[in-house]
Design an enzyme around this catalytic site. Structure first.
Site, short mmCIF file in Angstrom:
data_model
loop_
_atom_site.label_atom_id
_atom_site.label_comp_id
_atom_site.label_asym_id
_atom_site.label_seq_id
_atom_site.Cartn_x
_atom_site.Cartn_y
_atom_site.Cartn_z
NE ARG A 41 -2.57 1.32 3.62
CZ ARG A 41 -3.29 1.15 4.73
NH1 ARG A 41 -4.44 0.49 4.68
NH2 ARG A 41 -2.84 1.59 5.88
CB SER A 110 -11.85 -1.96 3.14
OG SER A 110 -10.46 -2.11 2.95
CE LYS A 139 -7.98 3.33 4.49
NZ LYS A 139 -8.58 2.10 3.98
#
Length: 205
Positions: A41, A110, A139
């Site tokens: 990511r 998600s 996040k």
């Protein structure tokens, strides 16, 4: 899981949590400690920079027999011949993602609410990342944390294997596993921010 998907210990890499030992070395040591799947990511967008970082990662994971997932970048996942892709609720429609990567690649999604979980299509999605269980620094703008009990109630509704994510450390991971609803534990900072990623991984098993 027909795609031989081992979600037991899921490492998500992220620039928001700097890897003290560098990305590749952190992943190497984490795999030695028991990580079974790695998601790349990044906020980088330059193709050359992405490939320079991701190719060695892919090659190492392939040689180690560990699943390699790319977060929300289908062109990169296809170019790298990654094992699969993970998308969020606002990234792209699930059906579009499946069409782009084909039937044989892994597709993760998600999920943070009951509505989202009930909408999961098991014919398209291979697993869900459910959370955050606890508040997370890795996040920005994450949904409200669920807590152990809230997470377990939500995970119990899933038609596919569920990975817990969000603020998990070794003790919290044990509590999540004890619910019986987790196919795996996903972490960022618990491993990436550690000066001993191998030991950190072992403690999460």
């Amino acid at each position: 899981m027909s795609k031989n998907l081992n979600l037991n210990l899921y490492l998500v890499t992220d620039e928001a949590v700097k890897c003290r030992l560098g990305l590749l070395e952190t992943v190497r040591r984490a795999v030695a400690g028991g990580v079974t799947i790695v998601q790349y990511r990044t906020v980088k967008t330059d193709r050359d920079r992405l490939l320079a970082e991701a190719l060695p990662l892919r090659d190492f994971l392939r040689s180690a027999g560990v699943t390699f997932i790319v977060n929300n970048n289908v062109p990169l996942a296809v170019e790298l011949d990654a094992d699969g892709i993970h998308i969020g609720q606002s990234d792209m429609p699930v059906a579009e993602a499946r069409k782009l990567i084909g039937p044989d690649k892994i597709l993760g999604l998600s999920v943070s609410t009951e509505e989202q979980m009930r909408a999961v299509d098991a014919s398209l999605v291979d697993y869900v990342g459910c959370g955050p269980v606890f508040p997370t620094i890795s996040k920005m703008n994450a949904p409200k944390d669920l807590g152990i009990e809230g997470w377990a109630r939500l995970a119990a509704l899933s038609p596919v294997p569920v990975v817990a994510i969000g603020g998990l450390d070794a003790e919290r991971a044990r509590s999540i596993r004890a619910t019986g609803h987790a196919a795996g534990i996903a972490v960022v900072s618990a491993i990436c921010a550690s000066d001993d990623p191998e030991r950190a991984a072992r403690e999460l098993l």
